[in-house]
Design a protein around this motif. Structure first.
Motif, PDB file in Angstrom:
ATOM      1  N   MET A 291       0.826  -1.197   0.000  1.00 44.48           N
ATOM      2  CA  MET A 291       0.000   0.000   0.000  1.00 44.48           C
ATOM      3  C   MET A 291       0.874   1.267   0.000  1.00 44.48           C
ATOM      4  N   ARG A 292       0.291   2.361  -0.504  1.00 45.76           N
ATOM      5  CA  ARG A 292       0.953   3.655  -0.477  1.00 45.76           C
ATOM      6  C   ARG A 292      -0.067   4.698   0.000  1.00 45.76           C
TER       7      ARG A 292
ATOM      8  N   TRP B 114       4.167   2.266   5.641  1.00 45.50           N
ATOM      9  CA  TRP B 114       3.977   2.280   4.199  1.00 45.50           C
ATOM     10  C   TRP B 114       4.570   3.551   3.606  1.00 45.50           C
TER      11      TRP B 114
ATOM     12  N   LEU C 127      -6.515   1.228   6.636  1.00 47.30           N
ATOM     13  CA  LEU C 127      -6.071  -0.104   6.247  1.00 47.30           C
ATOM     14  C   LEU C 127      -7.030  -1.208   6.684  1.00 47.30           C
TER      15      LEU C 127
ATOM     16  N   LYS D 124      -2.283   4.871  -8.396  1.00 46.44           N
ATOM     17  CA  LYS D 124      -2.042   3.438  -8.523  1.00 46.44           C
ATOM     18  C   LYS D 124      -3.117   2.683  -7.735  1.00 46.44           C
ATOM     19  N   THR D 125      -3.289   1.445  -8.087  1.00 49.69           N
ATOM     20  CA  THR D 125      -4.362   0.649  -7.471  1.00 49.69           C
ATOM     21  C   THR D 125      -4.099   0.342  -5.999  1.00 49.69           C
ATOM     22  N   ASN D 126      -2.862   0.579  -5.531  1.00 48.05           N
ATOM     23  CA  ASN D 126      -2.575   0.358  -4.111  1.00 48.05           C
ATOM     24  C   ASN D 126      -2.512   1.682  -3.331  1.00 48.05           C
ATOM     25  N   ASP D 127      -2.985   2.780  -3.945  1.00 45.63           N
ATOM     26  CA  ASP D 127      -2.951   4.089  -3.294  1.00 45.63           C
ATOM     27  C   ASP D 127      -4.168   4.303  -2.398  1.00 45.63           C
TER      28      ASP D 127
ATOM     29  N   HIS E 126      -6.982   2.582  -4.597  1.00 39.85           N
ATOM     30  CA  HIS E 126      -7.455   1.511  -3.712  1.00 39.85           C
ATOM     31  C   HIS E 126      -8.634   2.016  -2.900  1.00 39.85           C
ATOM     32  N   SER E 127      -8.499   3.247  -2.342  1.00 39.03           N
ATOM     33  CA  SER E 127      -9.593   3.822  -1.552  1.00 39.03           C
ATOM     34  C   SER E 127      -9.386   5.317  -1.355  1.00 39.03           C
TER      35      SER E 127
END
Length: 365
Positions: A1-2, A37, A364, A68-71, A97-98
């Motif tokens: 995650m970022r 992170w 998270l 990005k999809t992990n943001d 991500h959210s």
């Protein structure tokens, strides 16, 4: 995650940060320090309606932000200040991500007369409704703000995706200033401190009216320091302080304070007064208690949450209540010191790092 923090509010703020810009600055620094992170910062460019990467360390805008999809995107400031914000956030939302959005209060909608443009409240409320619908999670800075959200925004999903966090009360700036520098403020003796933007909502005009009555009875009463920038609807307080024969020489306005200077005032005041009509939180109350100082504050909105039974509460339009409290704390040193000892024993301040950890944990989860 970022973790990606929108730093626009603090970046575009001019002068020493107060209120939401200060909250965002403190949270951004704390999140960076406690996160396991990676943490990135972005700024919204209104001309191009896009977010751009921002170097917090160098205070420099870099290239365009590519989500990005992990943001996990953290919108913690005054996003409504940007007319294009909803469009810009909608453009990137599907790639994140959210989205986490922090609500500070509903004051513009509940009290439109507190603002220069009375139509601002309607715009503000529409903005909150739309962005909370977009957000995956919503944070509120107090139970009072959370209650206002549930009462005003009729969206069933709000209840399940909203959490309450407690803001920090410690100062990010660690620099200490010697008591001898109080002389630079030209404060000739003991003083009472009131911290906050000088405006209608903060209710300093009411405080001055009470203080006038006290001075008519007690000429040797401690000085009153109003620490804050002058805002809208300030009842010409600067003019009153300068030319009212009763207040002249007994009240001083100090603005553009650094954290170090503000700490100096907290540490050396007799006690503080916070007469605000309505708050989303009320940071000066926390700060005062953190320094072991008695705080006289309004009994409305979130302010009772902060005090945790250690403040001296009053109705912010009741002249007699405030006069009695101020006089007692100023005159009765034994009582004042006793209450200070109680605060030092019982008050457990929340730090910005505590708040940052709670935000990350919620994001998270």
């Amino acid at each position: 995650m970022r973790l990606v923090i929108d730093y626009s509010t603090s970046y575009f703020h001019e002068g020493n940060p107060t209120g939401i810009p200060r909250t965002l600055q403190s949270l951004s620094k704390a999140i960076h320090e406690v996160s396991d992170w990676p943490v990135e910062y972005v700024i919204l460019d209104e001309e191009y309606k896009h977010f751009y990467n921002f170097s917090f360390k160098e205070n420099k805008i870099l290239g365009r932000y590519n989500p990005k999809t992990n943001d996990i995107f953290l919108s913690l400031g005054a996003a409504w200040q940007h007319a294009c914000y909803l469009d810009a956030i909608s453009d990137i939302k599907k790639s994140l991500h959210s989205l986490i959005f922090l609500i500070h209060d509903f004051i513009p909608y509940l009290f439109p007369h507190f603002y220069e443009d009375p139509k601002f409240g309607e715009y503000y409320f529409r903005f909150i409704c739309e962005i909370t619908a977009l957000a995956n999670k919503v944070l509120c800075i107090s139970k009072n703000t959370h209650n206002d959200l549930i009462r005003l925004v009729h969206d069933e999903s709000i209840k399940t995706k909203t959490s309450v966090i407690e803001l920090g009360s410690d100062f990010c700036e660690k620099k200490q200033i010697s008591k001898k520098y109080l002389k630079e403020f030209e404060i000739p003796g003991d003083f009472i401190l009131c911290v906050g933007t000088i405006e209608f909502r903060k209710n300093q005009n009411f405080l001055l009216n009470v203080y006038r009555r006290i001075l008519q009875d007690r000429k040797d009463f401690p000085f009153l320091i109003l620490a804050g920038k002058v805002g809208f609807g300030n009842n010409q307080i600067e003019h009153q302080v300068a030319y009212d024969p009763v207040l002249k020489g007994k009240v001083k306005i100090i603005n553009c304070l650094s954290d170090a200077n503000l700490k100096l005032l907290y540490q050396n005041c007799l006690f503080t007064v916070y007469p605000s009509l309505y708050e989303g939180w009320g940071l000066p109350i926390c700060e005062s208690l953190m320094y072991g100082k008695n705080t006289i504050c309004s009994n409305t909105s979130s302010m009772r949450e902060i005090g945790k039974g250690l403040c001296h509460y009053f109705d912010p339009i009741n002249y007699k209540e405030l006069k009695k409290l101020i006089t007692k704390l100023a005159v009765n040193k034994k009582y004042r010191v006793q209450k200070e000892s109680e605060i030092c024993l019982k008050y457990l301040p929340s730090t910005w790092k505590d708040c940052a950890r709670n935000i990350i944990k919620t994001a998270l989860n």
